[in-house]
Design a protein around this motif. Structure first.
Motif, short mmCIF file in Angstrom:
data_model
loop_
_atom_site.label_atom_id
_atom_site.label_comp_id
_atom_site.label_asym_id
_atom_site.label_seq_id
_atom_site.Cartn_x
_atom_site.Cartn_y
_atom_site.Cartn_z
N GLN A 50 39.84 35.26 50.76
CA GLN A 50 40.98 34.46 51.25
C GLN A 50 40.60 32.99 51.34
O GLN A 50 41.42 32.10 51.01
CB GLN A 50 41.44 34.96 52.61
CG GLN A 50 42.22 36.26 52.57
CD GLN A 50 43.49 36.12 51.72
OE1 GLN A 50 43.54 36.57 50.58
NE2 GLN A 50 44.49 35.50 52.28
N ALA A 51 39.39 32.71 51.80
CA ALA A 51 38.94 31.32 51.89
C ALA A 51 38.90 30.68 50.50
O ALA A 51 39.33 29.52 50.32
CB ALA A 51 37.56 31.25 52.54
N LYS A 52 38.40 31.41 49.52
CA LYS A 52 38.37 30.89 48.14
C LYS A 52 39.79 30.70 47.60
O LYS A 52 40.06 29.73 46.89
CB LYS A 52 37.59 31.84 47.22
CG LYS A 52 36.11 31.91 47.52
CD LYS A 52 35.40 30.61 47.20
CE LYS A 52 33.90 30.75 47.44
NZ LYS A 52 33.17 29.55 47.06
N SER A 53 40.70 31.61 47.97
CA SER A 53 42.10 31.46 47.55
C SER A 53 42.71 30.18 48.13
O SER A 53 43.44 29.46 47.43
CB SER A 53 42.93 32.66 48.00
OG SER A 53 42.58 33.80 47.27
N SER A 54 42.42 29.94 49.38
CA SER A 54 42.95 28.72 50.02
C SER A 54 42.40 27.47 49.32
O SER A 54 43.15 26.51 49.06
CB SER A 54 42.57 28.68 51.50
OG SER A 54 43.20 29.73 52.19
N ARG A 55 41.12 27.48 49.02
CA ARG A 55 40.53 26.33 48.33
C ARG A 55 41.11 26.18 46.92
O ARG A 55 41.34 25.06 46.46
CB ARG A 55 39.02 26.46 48.27
CG ARG A 55 38.40 26.26 49.63
CD ARG A 55 36.91 26.32 49.57
NE ARG A 55 36.36 26.07 50.89
CZ ARG A 55 35.13 25.74 51.12
NH1 ARG A 55 34.29 25.63 50.10
NH2 ARG A 55 34.70 25.55 52.33
N GLN A 56 41.34 27.30 46.25
CA GLN A 56 41.94 27.25 44.92
C GLN A 56 43.34 26.65 45.02
O GLN A 56 43.71 25.78 44.21
CB GLN A 56 42.02 28.65 44.32
CG GLN A 56 42.67 28.69 42.95
CD GLN A 56 42.86 30.10 42.42
OE1 GLN A 56 42.38 31.07 43.01
NE2 GLN A 56 43.57 30.22 41.31
N ARG A 83 36.99 27.32 38.99
CA ARG A 83 35.76 27.84 39.60
C ARG A 83 36.10 28.78 40.75
O ARG A 83 35.54 29.88 40.85
CB ARG A 83 34.89 26.69 40.09
CG ARG A 83 33.60 27.14 40.76
CD ARG A 83 32.70 25.96 41.11
NE ARG A 83 33.27 25.11 42.12
CZ ARG A 83 33.06 25.25 43.45
NH1 ARG A 83 32.32 26.25 43.89
NH2 ARG A 83 33.59 24.39 44.29
N TYR A 84 37.02 28.36 41.61
CA TYR A 84 37.40 29.22 42.74
C TYR A 84 38.02 30.54 42.25
O TYR A 84 37.76 31.60 42.81
CB TYR A 84 38.38 28.49 43.67
CG TYR A 84 37.74 27.37 44.45
CD1 TYR A 84 36.53 27.55 45.10
CD2 TYR A 84 38.36 26.13 44.53
CE1 TYR A 84 35.95 26.51 45.82
CE2 TYR A 84 37.78 25.09 45.25
CZ TYR A 84 36.58 25.29 45.88
OH TYR A 84 36.01 24.27 46.60
N LYS A 85 38.79 30.45 41.19
CA LYS A 85 39.41 31.66 40.65
C LYS A 85 38.34 32.64 40.14
O LYS A 85 38.42 33.83 40.41
CB LYS A 85 40.38 31.30 39.52
CG LYS A 85 41.10 32.49 38.94
CD LYS A 85 42.08 32.08 37.87
CE LYS A 85 42.79 33.32 37.36
NZ LYS A 85 43.74 33.01 36.30
N SER A 86 37.34 32.14 39.42
CA SER A 86 36.30 33.03 38.90
C SER A 86 35.43 33.57 40.05
O SER A 86 35.00 34.73 40.01
CB SER A 86 35.43 32.32 37.86
OG SER A 86 34.65 31.31 38.46
N GLU A 87 35.17 32.75 41.07
CA GLU A 87 34.40 33.22 42.23
C GLU A 87 35.16 34.32 42.97
O GLU A 87 34.55 35.29 43.44
CB GLU A 87 34.09 32.06 43.17
CG GLU A 87 33.05 31.10 42.62
CD GLU A 87 32.85 29.88 43.50
OE1 GLU A 87 33.60 29.69 44.49
OE2 GLU A 87 31.93 29.09 43.22
#
Length: 192
Positions: A80-86, A109-113
């Motif tokens: 969820q944190a990566k989704s928010s950053r994306q 990058r966030y999407k692949s992570e």
């Protein structure tokens, strides 16, 4: 000095009389019941041990399931944190005067992570489910051991009543309950 003497109760007198009569006539009814009771007590002790063991196993498996579930929840929070950053990076791409290429790369990058995090979270959830299933199987086996132990305890109680009443039909009931206990113990051993 006063002499001590004992006045036996009518019950004690009867038990002594029956015992003397049984030994004199070759009646080994009480002996057979005593041996069977000792065997049932031994089998019951083994069943009790197995019941406790499988209960502990079920609890440990449930604990492992909870640990994996917590680890999976942590991964989903990270996702969820990566989704928010994306999402923020995607919004920033459209702001005039910013380096859109930088934020496009960040969003990618966030999407692949996120994909790697998602795979890890799903794997942890699968592990949690597997531990839960193991716990349920052990708990079922525990219940079967407990049922077997209960049947053996009933058989022992019936044997005690048989010894007091000397009723042959009660002996059969006691042996039947012991047989049921053994069958339940066998089912527990076979995981049924």
């Amino acid at each position: 000095m006063a002499e001590e003497f004992e006045v036996p109760s009518p019950h004690e007198h009867h038990v002594e009389h029956v015992t003397e009569h049984a030994h004199g006539s070759g009646d080994n009814f009480a002996g057979k019941i005593a041996v069977m009771t000792a065997i049932m007590a031994t089998v019951g002790a083994m069943f009790s041990y197995q019941a406790g063991s499988t209960e502990s196993e079920a609890a440990m498996n449930k604990n492992d399931a909870a640990i994996k579930k917590t680890e999976a929840a942590n991964q989903w929070n990270y996702y969820q944190a990566k989704s928010s950053r994306q999402n923020l990076a995607e919004l920033a791409m459209h702001i005039p005067g910013v380096d859109a290429a930088h934020y496009t790369a960040e969003a990618a990058r966030y999407k692949s992570e996120k994909e790697e995090i998602q795979k890890k979270a799903e794997a942890l959830e699968a592990e949690s489910t597997a531990w839960d299933q193991k716990s349920e199987q052990a708990l079922h086996q525990h219940h079967r051991w407990a049922q077997a132990m209960t049947a053996i305890q009933i058989a022992i109680a019936m044997a005690a009543i048989t010894l007091l009443t000397r009723k042959n039909w009660l002996k059969k009931v006691s042996y039947g309950a012991a047989g049921i206990g053994v069958v339940l113990g066998l089912l527990a051993t076979l995981h049924y």
